[in-house]
Structure formats: structure tokens, C-alpha cells
Design a protein around this motif. Structure first.
Motif, PDB file in Angstrom:
ATOM      1  N   GLY A 613      16.243  -5.672  -6.649  1.00  0.00           N
ATOM      2  CA  GLY A 613      15.856  -4.830  -7.785  1.00  0.00           C
ATOM      3  C   GLY A 613      14.604  -3.997  -7.535  1.00  0.00           C
ATOM      4  N   HIS A 614      13.845  -4.321  -6.471  1.00  0.00           N
ATOM      5  CA  HIS A 614      12.654  -3.518  -6.172  1.00  0.00           C
ATOM      6  C   HIS A 614      13.001  -2.469  -5.127  1.00  0.00           C
ATOM      7  CE1 HIS A 614      10.295  -6.194  -8.542  1.00  0.00           C
ATOM      8  NE2 HIS A 614      10.516  -7.238  -7.757  1.00  0.00           N
ATOM      9  N   GLU A 615      12.119  -1.465  -5.001  1.00  0.00           N
ATOM     10  CA  GLU A 615      12.390  -0.434  -3.985  1.00  0.00           C
ATOM     11  C   GLU A 615      11.081   0.223  -3.536  1.00  0.00           C
ATOM     12  OE1 GLU A 615      15.136   1.842  -6.363  1.00  0.00           O
ATOM     13  OE2 GLU A 615      13.566   3.156  -7.103  1.00  0.00           O
ATOM     14  N   ILE A 616      11.143   0.794  -2.340  1.00  0.00           N
ATOM     15  CA  ILE A 616      10.008   1.596  -1.845  1.00  0.00           C
ATOM     16  C   ILE A 616      10.448   3.053  -1.924  1.00  0.00           C
ATOM     17  CG2 ILE A 616       8.726   2.238   0.232  1.00  0.00           C
ATOM     18  CD1 ILE A 616       8.678  -0.642   1.058  1.00  0.00           C
ATOM     19  N   THR A 617       9.614   3.884  -2.535  1.00  0.00           N
ATOM     20  CA  THR A 617       9.967   5.306  -2.667  1.00  0.00           C
ATOM     21  C   THR A 617       8.974   6.136  -1.861  1.00  0.00           C
ATOM     22  OG1 THR A 617      10.667   4.795  -4.899  1.00  0.00           O
ATOM     23  CG2 THR A 617      10.525   7.109  -4.330  1.00  0.00           C
ATOM     24  N   LEU A 618       9.524   6.961  -0.992  1.00  0.00           N
ATOM     25  CA  LEU A 618       8.682   7.812  -0.136  1.00  0.00           C
ATOM     26  C   LEU A 618       9.008   9.253  -0.496  1.00  0.00           C
ATOM     27  CD1 LEU A 618       6.809   7.924   2.369  1.00  0.00           C
ATOM     28  CD2 LEU A 618       8.811   7.743   3.802  1.00  0.00           C
ATOM     29  N   THR A 619       7.987  10.051  -0.846  1.00  0.00           N
ATOM     30  CA  THR A 619       8.294  11.429  -1.295  1.00  0.00           C
ATOM     31  C   THR A 619       7.566  12.460  -0.438  1.00  0.00           C
ATOM     32  OG1 THR A 619       6.501  11.287  -2.898  1.00  0.00           O
ATOM     33  CG2 THR A 619       8.692  10.800  -3.714  1.00  0.00           C
ATOM     34  N   GLY A 620       8.171  13.660  -0.409  1.00  0.00           N
ATOM     35  CA  GLY A 620       7.529  14.812   0.231  1.00  0.00           C
ATOM     36  C   GLY A 620       7.318  14.702   1.727  1.00  0.00           C
ATOM     37  N   TYR A 658       7.132   3.827   9.167  1.00  0.00           N
ATOM     38  CA  TYR A 658       6.529   2.698   9.887  1.00  0.00           C
ATOM     39  C   TYR A 658       5.002   2.825  10.001  1.00  0.00           C
ATOM     40  CZ  TYR A 658       5.283  -0.626  13.514  1.00  0.00           C
ATOM     41  OH  TYR A 658       4.658  -1.619  14.225  1.00  0.00           O
ATOM     42  N   PRO A 659       4.454   4.010  10.424  1.00  0.00           N
ATOM     43  CA  PRO A 659       2.985   4.105  10.490  1.00  0.00           C
ATOM     44  C   PRO A 659       2.308   3.867   9.125  1.00  0.00           C
ATOM     45  CG  PRO A 659       3.970   5.913  11.690  1.00  0.00           C
ATOM     46  CD  PRO A 659       5.090   5.209  10.987  1.00  0.00           C
ATOM     47  N   ILE A 660       2.947   4.293   8.019  1.00  0.00           N
ATOM     48  CA  ILE A 660       2.335   4.069   6.699  1.00  0.00           C
ATOM     49  C   ILE A 660       2.269   2.563   6.430  1.00  0.00           C
ATOM     50  CG2 ILE A 660       2.610   4.397   4.194  1.00  0.00           C
ATOM     51  CD1 ILE A 660       4.174   6.968   4.812  1.00  0.00           C
ATOM     52  N   LEU A 661       3.399   1.867   6.638  1.00  0.00           N
ATOM     53  CA  LEU A 661       3.447   0.422   6.371  1.00  0.00           C
ATOM     54  C   LEU A 661       2.504  -0.326   7.320  1.00  0.00           C
ATOM     55  CD1 LEU A 661       7.296  -0.159   5.902  1.00  0.00           C
ATOM     56  CD2 LEU A 661       5.598   0.297   4.167  1.00  0.00           C
ATOM     57  N   ASN A 662       2.491   0.102   8.587  1.00  0.00           N
ATOM     58  CA  ASN A 662       1.678  -0.575   9.595  1.00  0.00           C
ATOM     59  C   ASN A 662       0.193  -0.431   9.284  1.00  0.00           C
ATOM     60  OD1 ASN A 662       1.569  -2.137  11.827  1.00  0.00           O
ATOM     61  ND2 ASN A 662       1.763  -0.485  13.305  1.00  0.00           N
ATOM     62  N   LYS A 679       5.417   4.649  -2.936  1.00  0.00           N
ATOM     63  CA  LYS A 679       5.258   3.663  -4.017  1.00  0.00           C
ATOM     64  C   LYS A 679       6.057   2.411  -3.665  1.00  0.00           C
ATOM     65  CE  LYS A 679       5.022   7.039  -7.800  1.00  0.00           C
ATOM     66  NZ  LYS A 679       5.922   7.721  -8.726  1.00  0.00           N
ATOM     67  N   GLY A 680       5.593   1.271  -4.165  1.00  0.00           N
ATOM     68  CA  GLY A 680       6.368   0.039  -4.016  1.00  0.00           C
ATOM     69  C   GLY A 680       5.923  -0.849  -2.877  1.00  0.00           C
ATOM     70  N   LEU A 681       4.759  -0.559  -2.261  1.00  0.00           N
ATOM     71  CA  LEU A 681       4.306  -1.381  -1.133  1.00  0.00           C
ATOM     72  C   LEU A 681       3.984  -2.821  -1.565  1.00  0.00           C
ATOM     73  CD1 LEU A 681       1.995   1.041   0.892  1.00  0.00           C
ATOM     74  CD2 LEU A 681       4.332   0.398   1.345  1.00  0.00           C
ATOM     75  N   GLU A 682       3.720  -2.998  -2.876  1.00  0.00           N
ATOM     76  CA  GLU A 682       3.348  -4.355  -3.332  1.00  0.00           C
ATOM     77  C   GLU A 682       4.518  -5.330  -3.269  1.00  0.00           C
ATOM     78  OE1 GLU A 682       4.367  -1.803  -6.958  1.00  0.00           O
ATOM     79  OE2 GLU A 682       3.310  -1.542  -5.051  1.00  0.00           O
ATOM     80  N   TYR A 683       5.753  -4.811  -3.085  1.00  0.00           N
ATOM     81  CA  TYR A 683       6.921  -5.711  -3.095  1.00  0.00           C
ATOM     82  C   TYR A 683       7.221  -6.322  -1.731  1.00  0.00           C
ATOM     83  CZ  TYR A 683       7.602  -3.398  -7.572  1.00  0.00           C
ATOM     84  OH  TYR A 683       7.407  -2.915  -8.827  1.00  0.00           O
ATOM     85  N   ASN A 853       9.811 -11.651   2.207  1.00  0.00           N
ATOM     86  CA  ASN A 853       9.474 -10.292   1.748  1.00  0.00           C
ATOM     87  C   ASN A 853       9.102  -9.405   2.916  1.00  0.00           C
ATOM     88  OD1 ASN A 853       9.784 -10.688  -0.997  1.00  0.00           O
ATOM     89  ND2 ASN A 853       7.752 -11.609  -1.195  1.00  0.00           N
ATOM     90  N   THR A 854       9.716  -9.659   4.063  1.00  0.00           N
ATOM     91  CA  THR A 854       9.352  -8.878   5.251  1.00  0.00           C
ATOM     92  C   THR A 854      10.275  -7.675   5.379  1.00  0.00           C
ATOM     93  OG1 THR A 854       8.674 -10.931   6.285  1.00  0.00           O
ATOM     94  CG2 THR A 854       8.978  -9.072   7.739  1.00  0.00           C
ATOM     95  N   PHE A 855       9.724  -6.579   5.906  1.00  0.00           N
ATOM     96  CA  PHE A 855      10.503  -5.360   6.122  1.00  0.00           C
ATOM     97  C   PHE A 855      10.678  -5.211   7.634  1.00  0.00           C
ATOM     98  CE2 PHE A 855      11.558  -0.906   6.160  1.00  0.00           C
ATOM     99  CZ  PHE A 855      12.080  -0.636   4.900  1.00  0.00           C
ATOM    100  N   TYR A 856      11.910  -5.401   8.117  1.00  0.00           N
ATOM    101  CA  TYR A 856      12.186  -5.284   9.557  1.00  0.00           C
ATOM    102  C   TYR A 856      12.738  -3.897   9.853  1.00  0.00           C
ATOM    103  CZ  TYR A 856      11.886 -10.400   9.798  1.00  0.00           C
ATOM    104  OH  TYR A 856      11.458 -11.690   9.739  1.00  0.00           O
TER     105      TYR A 856
END
Length: 943
Positions: A613-620, A658-662, A679-683, A853-856
């Protein structure tokens, strides 16, 4: 026809895991070698056939030359007959130099340089007029045409818009016998000790002659001599001044602007090379990028003050020389270090950032005396620049780099060339304009070019154009139409680099060669597969033998001859289980055949996961070719990112997401491509990127050391009663440090015997018999096995051996789960294939405690994997997602795509035609899209 002309005969191959096999490979055919990952395909193709071809080539050199090359070990094979010269096109062969580009690798840029040097028109960078050049005879005729009957001065320009007093120059001109000079438009007599204002810019010309232009034969002769002398002193440029109107005209033997008189040297191919001082931009030295200090990184917050560390590189106030200087600057400009930076006077900030030298006096009111102070400060910006450019320490360079941005060079705007080189044009395009175009547009430009060339240009360029057009066509044929010639080769993926080398080889049109390719279809969308196979067939048709190590279904079905190696991997492989035409292969009872004829297949899941139900949104996102893209990544699902090669998948995931998350989780320094917000990095709580780079580059690295399980095994051995009595610590059981290792081979297990004129020979160390450890260490046993015995176990054996030690068992079990049960714990990393290395990384990550909650992120994990291996890999990845993690896979393989819960398809084309999100949703939703190329191929899988 004898046997050698029809077959390459390999007898008794025993390299790595090959079991003394004999095989006949037909020549001048397209042969595919397939089989499970780790079954011995590369051992046969690269480590046996290619290695022997390479060794024979080096044997042809003189003994003197061979000693510098270092010998090549003879592969472990009884004999190979019928071998032609061998060229291997592997994946990791392009240069990592920033000077290497697609244009230089394919040699297209070299032909362009030749083309521009011979056929381009030069234009003035001042006025945009076409440059002219004349012979002495033409200059004489033009002077007669324009100045007949007039009095003229003939001058030789020596100084153009430069500062200086030029006293020595005037003395030198006087010694050569000249009487007059023209300084800044005024003709003056030369006098002893004459000089001009050194702080102003000057134009200085020597007056060579003053004469009236008439038909008198003596005048004609005199004029020719005058032209010659003026050209000599004026560096091939002369100037004519009409006495009546005082108007100046320039003439030059080299290229020159008729109005301003600026001249270019005559062009040669080097003029257009960014690797030669003649052509490179002097500011960025031909790299196109420069490092510029970013003030907002030095002073991130102007409300803070200097005392509490507002200037980041300086840190908080301390008793140091720099702070004493800054204290002086504060006294001189009347501010305190505790004032907010925004309130400090601009002049003072200028001195702090860019430096200054100044003396000043301060009257002390209490003591009634005057003190003299001296500011001599380099400036923080200059200090950072100097450290970056001149420091020998990599850590200081890295520190300085932290305050700098890599930007396009402001002088050449990223074109890498000097200003003059950019003003040579063909059909209004400079060489840099052509290097920026996509290959597709470039092909179009050259197709229509002949209509725009003059007859002379066409004659000069005819042969060059044939070469350029042929090479561009080969790049189009291997599906690389989206690249441009100035794309740096280190930014290419393995598959792209390999296909560029393939295009270069097809371009060289060699005949009678044996080409060996390692999975050329990597990173290629199904749509472009057809073009790749045609390219390989065209190599075969001109009379070459082509061997391809490949798992791709289309490639296997189109081959003339298929060799299937198996039956399993590692120790259980290394045999030829079937060979013949693809039709014959289908009839055998092998794993490959079962997947090809549909008896076995990778099943489509019954239902798609709903996610959490959660999501990461990347814009622009606007990096490279992305067109302001907005993407949503639903969490708790398996996400597939698809699209044709060059559509922007890697830019979106590897260069932006990847660089943003890293940076967010691990403070990494790599800068993401431009984007608006995320948005959504807290998930999620961490990100893990698993790619195909080798896990270790030395023979000392092995799966046990990489996964960390060897540390646990050493600790276990150190806890055995005998080891504790002897006082052995875990370090005793390491083959990399002194103490427990065999010192004869320093823990390598092999010794190199250098033979002067023959290849070096590797022999088992006679002291430890290849065990790597000394006798005392090997006396310590756990369950009857020494540490060397443990390193020789396969993963399958060690899983049962260590099943009661949870820490060790968990790590080994995950390696077994990813399908690597056949490798040994101590196998050298250098002998692992790309797919195996990636799965060891995956196993290392899997064995860590996951949080759910890991993003591979996996980039093409199916590289080097057989259908059966993909099945195993997917079941591992599915376990990860079932625990609540998110797995994102960039992939072209339809078996993986059809198992994804959510697909993001990017396209439609590569390069300029890509960079948009075409479709998103489950595979069932994607196939409804009419325009998507992925949908077209996915439909066949789902039906």
C-alpha cells in the motif's frame, strides 16, 4: 578436403571443470555453446580455444619480443587442430579512460577528422565570414586590381592586441634594417630606446615598403619581393594600407578573416582531435568537463557565522594560521567573526574567498602606538582548487572534490575542442555538432550530404564518406542507433561495449578469422535481437567462423550448430551432452532441450501481489534523455523496468533513483541526475544494489572471503581445544597474513616459475602441496577436517558439514539456494563468471538479517544464466518479496518480466525517441498497449 578445413578439433580439454572432452566445431558456421551457468561453456570457448589461439599468436614473435609480453600459459588440452586467428569480443574490454568515446573506439571520429581537415570550409569566429587564403601570385593580382595607381604601405603585423612596452622588439626591428613601424594606427620612425605604455594593449606592424602601384616591370618585381618579406616577418599575413583613405586590408597564405585579419593554421586531422594539443580545448584539456568550486557548498547557510563553522572547509574557530589571517581581515574590514556571514562586507568576503595581499596599520588607543599588519591570504576557493589540481594524496583530492561541481567546460561548452576547430564547417555543421548527434540522425546527415558538397569537396571526400557510411550502418545493425559519437566509453553497459566492438570488427571486413563472443544479446531488447543475429550471420557469410556463448532462445534456434555442455554445473558439468543442429538438440533429453521444446517452462504466478500500500514517487527526472518523467514505485512488489536499449532505464534507476536512496541511507557522494522531488523514503530502511562487477580481482579473493563466512570458519577453528592449547587466534587460519600460511608460496598455493624465453609456469607449491597453510596450522582439525580441506569442499558438501553452526550454516545455505552449490569455498574469484559473481553478492545480501523494508535493485540479473538458473534465481527473489521487501529488476528477459507484479515500460525508442514512461501496471495490463515494443513480445509469453 581434409578435416582441418571443415572442423576445429579439440582433443582432451581439461581446463577448470572440463572432463577431458573431445569436440569437433564446424568452421565457417554460426556455432552456439549453451548449458547451465558454470557448466564449462566459457572454459571451452575462452579459456581453451581463445587462450590457445592467443598463445600461438605470441609464439610467432621473436624470443626477444616475447620476454616483454610475459608468456601465456598453455591451456590444459592435448591438442587443437584447424584453429584460425582468434578474436574474442568479451564484455569487459572497453577503456575506462575519459578520453575514450564511441567515436574513437569505432574509428568513425578518425575518419571525420580526416574529412574535416580535407574538405571543410573555415569561418571567422569574430565576424562569421568565410576565411580566405591566397598564394603570393594571387595577392599580387588582388593588389593590382584594388589599388592600381594608388600609393600604398605594405606592413607586416607582429603584435596583435597585447600588452607590453616592447623595447626589445623595436631594437630587434631596427637591427634588421627597418626604419618605420605603425603603432596603434600611427606610423612612427624607429628611435633608439623607443617603447610604449606597458599597461595598454597595442597593435604593432613593421612598415616593409611604401610604393605606387603601376605597370612598371620594376614595380611588379619590387612588389613581389615586398610581399615575400612581409609574409616572412608577419607570419604568413600582410597588411596593405591605402595612403589616401587609410583603410587596411589583410592578405594571408594561411586561412584568414578578410575583415579582422585573424588567421587559423591550415587544418590537419590533429586540429580536430581532442587528444592532441593542436585540437584540444586549452581550458579542459580535451575532457569537455571541468571542476568548479561551488560557493554554496563552502557556505551552505549565510545566517551562520565564521566562528561557529559557517565556512565549512575551515570548521569552527581554532588557533591556526588560517584563522589568524581571517582575524586580520576582520580587523581590516571592521567586522567580528561572530557576525552572520550575510552581514560581512562584500570586499572582506572577496578577500576570504579569493585571497589578497595588503599592509595596514592599526592605532592602539590604550597603548597609544601604531601596529603594522600584513594580510597575505591565498583565499579559500584558490586553496581548494590548488589542492584538487596539485595534491598527491587521494584523500585530499577527494576532500577538495567535495566542494566542487563537475560542469561543462565554459570555453568549449563540452565540445572538447579549441575555438578555431569549431569554426570549420561542412553544410553548416562543425565536427562537434556531428559528434553530438544520435547515430540515427548522423546516418541521415551523411545520406543527404553529397547534394551539399561542391564538386571539389565531393572528389576529396568520396572514399572517406564510403568508410564513414559503412561504419555507421554497422552500428545501426547491432541496435546502437541511440548512441552519439561523443558518448564516453566508460558510461557504456557491458552489452553495448561488446556490440560496439562487434560493429568495429564487422567494419574491418576480415576473412578467415574465428570470432568468439560472450553473450552479445545482453542488454538488448527482443526487438533488436533480429538485427544482432543478422550481423553475426553476415560475419559468417564473408568467410569467418563465429562461436557464441549464449542462452538466448532466438540465437540458439538460428544457429547452424549447437553444443550443449552439462549435465549440471561445476564438478557435475564439463561434459558435452549433445551437439548438432538446433532440431537435433530438441530431441535430446537435456535441460536446454526441455526448455526449448516447452516441456519445462518458467511458470507465470497465479496472482500478482498487491504490495503493502505504500509507494515511492519520483518526479521531474530530466537526466540524459529523460523527458521530465514522473514515476511511482509501489512497495512490497517485484517491479520490472523494461524498454528498448537506450530508452533511459539505467538513467532513471542507476543514475537517479539509486544515488538518491544511497545518499539518503548511507550518505553516499554520487550525485543523482537532475530531478524535482522524491516522496515516500520513510517506508523503506535501506537500499541494496546488486550488479555484475567481479567480486574480487585477485586469485586470493574467493566466495568464502567475500561472503564473510570464512571469518566465522576461522573463529570456529580457533575455538577447537588443540588451537586453544597452542594459543592460535583466528588470524592463524588466514592465508593472507604471516603466521599460519605457507611462506614458500605466501598462501597462494601456487608458485610462479619464471622461464626467460618461455611462458611462466605455475606449479603447485612443493612445501604445502597447494594447501596454502603450513604444517602446524593443518594439524588443527574440526570433525577430522583441516582448514585447507574445508576450502576444497563444494558448497553442497559444506552445508551438511556445518549444519549445527547456525552462523556459518545460514550463509552457506543462501549460496546453495541461489544455485551455486557446485562451486568450492576456496574457488578463486577470477574464475567465476559474471552471473556467478552476481549471485554470490545476492547470497551475501540474503544471508544478512532482513527487515522486510529493504529496496533491492538488480540490473539484468539473468546475464549468463540458463533457463534453469533463471528459475532458481526467481524463486530466491520471490522469497525476498514475500517477506515484504521490494525488488526492482531492470531486465529484457521475458521470463523475468512475466513474473513481475508491476512493470514500468520506458520508450518508445532509444536515445532521443525514448525517455518517456510508455505504460505501467501488471503484465496483463501492459499487453493492452498497442505501441509498446515490450507488450508485443510479452503477449506471446502470456498467451
Amino acid at each position: 578436403m581434409n578435416n582441418f578445413e571443415e572442423f576445429i578439433e579439440v582433443k582432451g580439454a581439461r581446463v577448470h571443470n572440463l572432463k577431458n572432452i573431445d569436440v569437433n566445431i564446424p568452421r565457417e558456421q554460426l556455432v552456439v555453446i549453451t548449458g547451465l551457468s558454470g557448466s564449462g561453456k566459457s572454459s571451452l570457448a575462452f579459456d581453451t580455444i581463445y587462450a590457445e589461439g592467443q598463445r600461438r599468436y605470441i609464439e610467432t614473435f621473436s624470443a626477444y619480443a616475447r620476454q616483454f609480453l610475459g608468456g601465456l600459459e598453455r591451456p590444459d588440452v592435448d591438442k587443437i587442430d584447424g584453429l584460425s586467428p582468434v578474436i574474442a569480443i568479451e564484455q569487459k574490454t572497453t577503456s575506462k579512460s575519459p578520453r575514450s568515446t564511441v567515436g574513437t573506439i569505432t574509428e568513425i571520429y578518425d575518419f571525420l577528422r580526416l574529412f574535416f581537415a580535407r574538405a571543410a570550409d573555415a569561418y571567422s569566429y569574430e565576424t562569421g565570414e568565410k576565411m580566405v587564403s591566397y598564394s603570393d601570385e594571387q595577392i599580387k593580382d588582388l593588389i593590382y586590381e584594388d589599388f592600381k595607381g594608388k600609393r600604398i604601405n605594405v606592413l607586416a603585423p607582429v603584435i596583435k592586441s597585447r600588452k607590453g612596452h616592447y623595447r626589445e622588439l623595436f631594437e630587434q626591428i631596427s637591427k634588421q634594417g627597418f626604419l618605420k613601424v605603425r603603432v596603434d594606427g600611427e606610423i612612427r620612425d624607429l628611435e633608439h630606446g623607443m617603447k610604449v605604455d606597458r599597461y595598454k594593449t597595442h597593435d604593432i606592424e613593421i612598415v616593409i615598403d611604401r610604393l605606387k602601384v603601376d605597370e612598371n616591370p620594376d614595380t611588379v618585381k619590387r612588389l613581389m619581393e615586398t610581399i615575400n618579406t612581409a609574409m616572412y616577418h608577419g607570419d604568413d599575413v600582410l597588411m596593405i594600407i591605402d595612403n589616401d583613405s587609410d583603410e587596411a586590408r589583410y592578405f594571408s597564405r594561411s586561412l584568414m578573416c578578410p575583415t579582422t585579419g585573424i588567421s587559423y593554421p591550415n587544418p590537419e586531422p590533429n586540429t580536430f582531435s581532442f587528444n592532441s594539443p593542436k585540437g584540444m580545448c586549452p581550458n579542459c584539456k580535451g575532457l569537455g568537463m571541468v571542476h568548479e568550486v561551488n560557493l554554496s557548498k563552502i557556505i551552505p547557510n549565510k545566517n551562520s557565522n565564521i566562528k561557529s563553522g559557517g565556512i565549512v572547509p575551515l570548521g569552527e574557530q581554532k588557533n591556526s594560521w588560517i584563522y589568524k589571517q581571517i582575524q586580520l581581515i576582520a580587523e581590516r574590514y571592521n567586522f567580528k567573526l561572530s557576525d552572520p556571514i550575510k552581514d560581512i562586507p562584500d570586499e572582506a568576503m572577496n578577500v576570504i574567498l579569493y585571497g589578497g595581499k595588503e599592509k595596514f596599520s592599526v592605532v592602539s588607543k590604550t597603548l597609544g602606538i601604531t601596529r603594522d599588519y600584513k594580510i597575505d591570504f591565498e583565499g579559500i576557493v584558490n586553496f581548494i582548487k590548488n589542492q584538487f589540481e596539485e595534491s598527491n594524496s587521494s584523500s585530499i583530492t577527494r576532500w577538495a572534490k567535495g566542494y566542487m561541481d563537475k560542469i561543462n567546460c565554459p570555453e568549449c561548452e563540452g565540445s572538447r575542442l579549441r575555438k578555431e576547430s569549431l569554426y570549420f564547417k561542412i553544410n553548416n555543421r562543425s565536427i562537434a555538432d556531428l559528434a553530438h548527434m544520435d547515430i540515427l540522425d548522423l546516418a541521415q546527415f551523411f545520406k543527404t550530404l553529397s547534394g551539399y558538397l561542391s564538386e571539389k569537396q565531393f572528389k576529396i571526400a568520396e572514399e572517406i564518406l564510403k568508410e564513414i557510411n559503412a561504419r555507421i550502418q554497422f552500428l545501426l545493425d547491432v541496435g546502437l542507433d541511440y548512441l552519439s559519437l561523443n558518448r564516453s566509453s566508460k558510461s557504456l553497459s557491458g552489452g553495448e561495449a561488446q556490440r560496439i566492438r562487434l560493429a568495429t570488427q564487422i567494419g574491418s571486413q576480415l576473412v578467415g578469422v574465428l570470432y568468439i563472443l560472450d553473450e552479445p544479446s545482453i542488454g538488448l531488447h527482443q526487438r533488436d535481437n533480429e538485427r544482432l543475429i543478422k550481423s553475426l550471420e553476415s560475419l559468417r557469410d564473408i568467410g569467418n567462423s563465429v562461436i557464441v556463448v549464449e542462452h538466448d532462445k532466438d540465437m540458439i534456434e538460428r544457429a547452424d550448430h549447437v553444443i550443449d555442455i552439462g549435465p549440471k554445473a561445476g564438478k557435475h558439468g564439463g561434459e558435452i551432452i549433445s551437439q548438432g543442429t538446433p532440431e537435433m538438440l530438441m530431441k535430446h533429453d537435456t535441460l536446454t532441450a526441455e526448455y526449448l521444446n516447452g516441456n519445462k517452462k518458467i511458470e507465470i504466478p497465479d496472482e500478482r501481489r498487491k504490495g503493502n500500500g505504500h509507494e515511492i514517487t519520483l518526479t521531474g527526472c530530466r537526466g540524459n534523455n529523460l523527458k521530465n518523467v514522473n514515476v511511482t514505485f509501489p512497495l512490497g512488489k517485484m517491479i520490472g523496468v523494461t524498454g528498448v536499449s537506450g530508452s533511459g532505464k539505467s538513467t532513471l534507476i542507476n543514475e537517479t533513483l539509486y544515488p538518491i536512496l544511497n545518499a539518503h541511507f548511507f550518505n553516499a557522494v554520487k550525485k543523482p541526475m537532475p530531478y524535482k522531488q522524491i516522496k515516500g523514503l520513510e517506508y523503506i530502511d535501506k537500499v541494496i544494489d546488486i550488479n555484475q562487477s567481479p567480486i574480487g580481482r585477485t586469485p586470493r579473493s574467493n566466495p568464502a572471503t567475500y561472503t564473510g563466512v570464512f571469518g566465522e570458519i576461522r573463529s570456529l577453528f580457533a575455538k577447537t581445544p588443540e588451537a586453544m592449547i597452542r594459543g592460535y587466534k583466528p588470524g592463524r587460519f588466514s592465508f593472507n597474513v604471516k603466521g599460519g600460511r605457507c611462506e614458500t608460496c605466501q598462501g597462494g598455493g601456487l608458485r610462479v616459475i619464471e622461464m626467460n624465453f618461455l611462458p611462466d609456469v605455475y606449479v603447485e607449491c612443493e612445501t604445502c602441496n597447494g594447501k596454502r597453510f603450513n604444517r602446524e596450522t593443518l594439524e588443527i582439525r574440526y570433525k577430522g577436517k583441516s582448514i585447507a580441506d574445508v576450502l576444497e569442499m563444494t558448497i553442497n558438501e559444506s552445508v551438511t558439514f556445518f549444519e549445527h553452526i547456525p552462523k556459518i550454516y545460514r550463509k552457506l545455505k543462501t549460496i546453495q539456494d541461489v544455485g551455486l552449490g557446485y562451486i568450492t569455498l576456496g574457488q578463486q574469484s577470477t574464475t567465476l563468471s559474471g552471473g556467478e559473481a552476481q549471485r554470490i553478492k545476492l547470497a551475501t545480501e540474503l544471508s544478512k538479517r532482513d527487515t522486510g523494508n529493504t529496496f533491492y535493485i538488480l540490473d539484468e540479473p539473468t546475464t549468463g544464466l540458463h533457463f534453469e538458473d533463471i528459475n532458481v534465481l526467481m524463486s530466491v527473489l520471490n522469497k525476498l518479496v514475500d517477506k515484504g521487501n521490494t525488488v526492482l529488476i531492470i531486465e529484457h528477459n521475458m521470463d523475468v518480466i512475466k513474473m513481475s507484479d508491476h512493470i514500468i515500460d520506458i520508450g518508445y525508442e532509444g536515445g532521443k525517441g525514448g525517455g518517456k514512461v510508455v505504460a505501467t501496471g501488471t503484465p496483463e495490463e501492459i499487453i493492452k498497449d498497442k505501441k509498446s515494443y515490450t507488450a508485443k513480445f510479452l503477449k506471446k509469453e502470456l498467451v
